[in-house]
Scaffold this motif. Structure first.
Motif, PDB file in Angstrom:
ATOM      1  N   VAL A  42      -3.694   6.344   3.449  1.00  0.00           N
ATOM      2  CA  VAL A  42      -2.374   5.830   3.818  1.00  0.00           C
ATOM      3  C   VAL A  42      -1.367   6.980   3.819  1.00  0.00           C
ATOM      4  O   VAL A  42      -1.298   7.766   2.859  1.00  0.00           O
ATOM      5  N   GLU A  43      -0.601   7.087   4.896  1.00  0.00           N
ATOM      6  CA  GLU A  43       0.405   8.140   5.021  1.00  0.00           C
ATOM      7  C   GLU A  43       1.830   7.594   4.985  1.00  0.00           C
ATOM      8  O   GLU A  43       2.771   8.348   4.761  1.00  0.00           O
ATOM      9  N   ARG A  44       1.997   6.305   5.216  1.00  0.00           N
ATOM     10  CA  ARG A  44       3.330   5.708   5.266  1.00  0.00           C
ATOM     11  C   ARG A  44       3.273   4.290   4.705  1.00  0.00           C
ATOM     12  O   ARG A  44       2.347   3.537   4.993  1.00  0.00           O
ATOM     13  N   ALA A  45       4.250   3.921   3.876  1.00  0.00           N
ATOM     14  CA  ALA A  45       4.329   2.576   3.314  1.00  0.00           C
ATOM     15  C   ALA A  45       5.167   1.687   4.226  1.00  0.00           C
ATOM     16  O   ALA A  45       6.052   2.161   4.929  1.00  0.00           O
ATOM     17  N   VAL A  46       4.873   0.392   4.195  1.00  0.00           N
ATOM     18  CA  VAL A  46       5.624  -0.581   4.984  1.00  0.00           C
ATOM     19  C   VAL A  46       6.744  -1.157   4.119  1.00  0.00           C
ATOM     20  O   VAL A  46       6.496  -1.654   3.016  1.00  0.00           O
ATOM     21  N   TYR A  70       0.422   5.174  10.373  1.00  0.00           N
ATOM     22  CA  TYR A  70       0.435   4.714   8.985  1.00  0.00           C
ATOM     23  C   TYR A  70      -0.747   5.232   8.177  1.00  0.00           C
ATOM     24  O   TYR A  70      -0.734   5.116   6.941  1.00  0.00           O
ATOM     25  N   ALA A  71      -1.765   5.776   8.823  1.00  0.00           N
ATOM     26  CA  ALA A  71      -2.925   6.286   8.092  1.00  0.00           C
ATOM     27  C   ALA A  71      -3.668   7.288   8.956  1.00  0.00           C
ATOM     28  O   ALA A  71      -3.551   7.283  10.192  1.00  0.00           O
ATOM     29  N   MET A  72      -4.437   8.143   8.296  1.00  0.00           N
ATOM     30  CA  MET A  72      -5.337   9.085   8.973  1.00  0.00           C
ATOM     31  C   MET A  72      -6.749   8.802   8.480  1.00  0.00           C
ATOM     32  O   MET A  72      -6.957   8.480   7.296  1.00  0.00           O
ATOM     33  N   ALA A 100       0.848  -1.193   0.000  1.00  0.00           N
ATOM     34  CA  ALA A 100       0.000   0.000   0.000  1.00  0.00           C
ATOM     35  C   ALA A 100       0.887   1.247   0.000  1.00  0.00           C
ATOM     36  O   ALA A 100       1.860   1.327   0.742  1.00  0.00           O
ATOM     37  N   LYS A 101       0.537   2.205  -0.825  1.00  0.00           N
ATOM     38  CA  LYS A 101       1.334   3.414  -0.995  1.00  0.00           C
ATOM     39  C   LYS A 101       0.610   4.630  -0.422  1.00  0.00           C
ATOM     40  O   LYS A 101      -0.627   4.646  -0.331  1.00  0.00           O
TER      41      LYS A 101
END
Length: 369
Positions: free
Chosen positions: A177-181, A139-141, A102-103
């Motif tokens: 998504v605010e940050r990728a893993v 990781y998300a808002m 997820a990007k």
């Protein structure tokens, strides 16, 4: 005239629906497992839902603290000692799944559930809240209007009507998504394919199928994992994965198992179960107790007291059922026919299966859940 559903009917339908008597057929490797590292990650968060029609948390402390934190981002401060009485707001837990690769900017569906006294979240709006991973990073808002599938109504006389669960709802695409893993997918020297279930035969067949298509590239690590040599780079690896996933393998027959749910009496038998020759006797014992108390009056002028004299009638009725010979079976359909001839209820069937297992006549693992 009514027909009483039986366990045998269920087993026959199960046999027909899954085609257990059909010959083995090839399955795609992608349906037997997944590549290591390509997994979803769970996200959780805490938030405040506002705009409720008087069905909020009222004056719970953590709801008050949550609202104070939400309004403080806009430069508003509630005076000390002031209780906002949040009947139109509720504290909630937010959960979501971050899919692999997820990007930033992609949208996620989220589930919102009340954690306090809120009776319904219908009509509510979730205020902007962060979603955290297991490492404590954001990781998300998430923010948006809730869709509630339940309904709760209270009447003035205290009567209530609840349909489904009104204290939980969904926000479709509500999280960004605010940050990728970073999975390290493109930089390791090999790929690892993990089977859904441990089976050495299936692992060998998967490795053989891969080596037939890509000679010398696959090695079994154990009965559930296969290591595959792969070049560095995301494009090459994704093409390799696509090629491997669509290879076909004939799955081995699963271990013989009889699954018994002791709470519901449900019995599921897979196609690998075999039964040896055995003699089974199943009887039914009924004990009845009838109480007939009698009131005894004292004789005149005896200064006695009225008493109750107990009278019990105990009866025992044992139904006779002849011993039945269960012949050796070679297929599930024959086993179902044998159960049908015995005509026993699920509770007695469980006891018979346990006894057959102890006698060594049941070629299967008996699993009781």
């Amino acid at each position: 005239m009514t027909k009483r559903p039986t366990l045998v009917t269920f087993l026959l339908l199960l046999l027909a629906s899954f085609g257990l008597s059909a010959p083995a057929h090839a399955e795609r490797i992608k349906d037997m497992g997944q590549f290591q590292g390509l997994r979803a990650n769970q996200l959780t968060g805490y938030g405040i839902v506002v705009g409720l029609a008087g069905t909020g948390d009222d004056s719970l402390d953590y709801s008050t603290l949550g609202l104070k934190g939400a309004v403080s981002r806009f430069g508003l401060t509630l005076p000390a000692g002031v209780n906002p009485a949040l009947k139109n707001a509720a504290a909630v837990m937010i959960t979501a799944e971050l899919p692999p690769f997820a990007k930033p900017g992609q949208r996620l569906d989220v589930t919102v559930s009340a954690i306090g006294k809120s009776k319904s979240l219908r009509g509510g709006t979730l205020v902007l809240a962060p979603l955290y991973g297991a490492d404590g990073q954001i990781y998300a808002m998430v923010q948006g209007n809730l869709v509630i599938g339940g309904l709760g109504v209270d009447a003035a006389d205290g009567s209530k009507l609840t349909v489904n669960v009104p204290s939980s709802g969904r926000i479709a695409g509500g999280a960004t998504v605010e940050r990728a893993v970073d999975t390290g997918f493109a930089t390791t020297d090999q790929l690892t394919f993990n089977l859904h279930q441990f089976d050495a035969t299936n692992a060998q067949r998967v490795a053989d199928a891969i080596n037939k298509s890509l000679p010398g590239s696959a090695v079994m690590l154990d009965g559930a994992s296969i290591a595959i040599r792969a070049a560095i780079g995301g494009d090459e690896r994704m093409r390799l994965m696509s090629r491997i996933e669509n290879l076909e393998v004939i799955r081995s027959e699963p271990p013989a198992r009889v699954i018994v749910n002791a709470r519901t009496g449900t019995v599921v038998i897979n196609g690998a179960v075999r039964v040896g020759t055995a003699a089974v006797s199943q009887g039914k014992l009924t004990v009845s107790i009838k109480e007939s108390p009698t009131v005894v009056q004292p004789t005149p002028f005896s200064r006695g007291e009225t008493a109750v004299e107990q009278s019990s009638d105990i009866g025992v009725d044992q139904e006779y059922r002849p011993m039945m010979l269960v012949k050796s079976t070679a297929s599930l359909s024959q086993l179902v026919d044998a159960i049908n001839r015995m005509g026993v209820p699920p509770g007695d069937l469980v006891a018979i299966l346990e006894a057959l297992s102890q006698a060594g006549a049941l070629t299967a693992e008996l699993v009781i859940i």
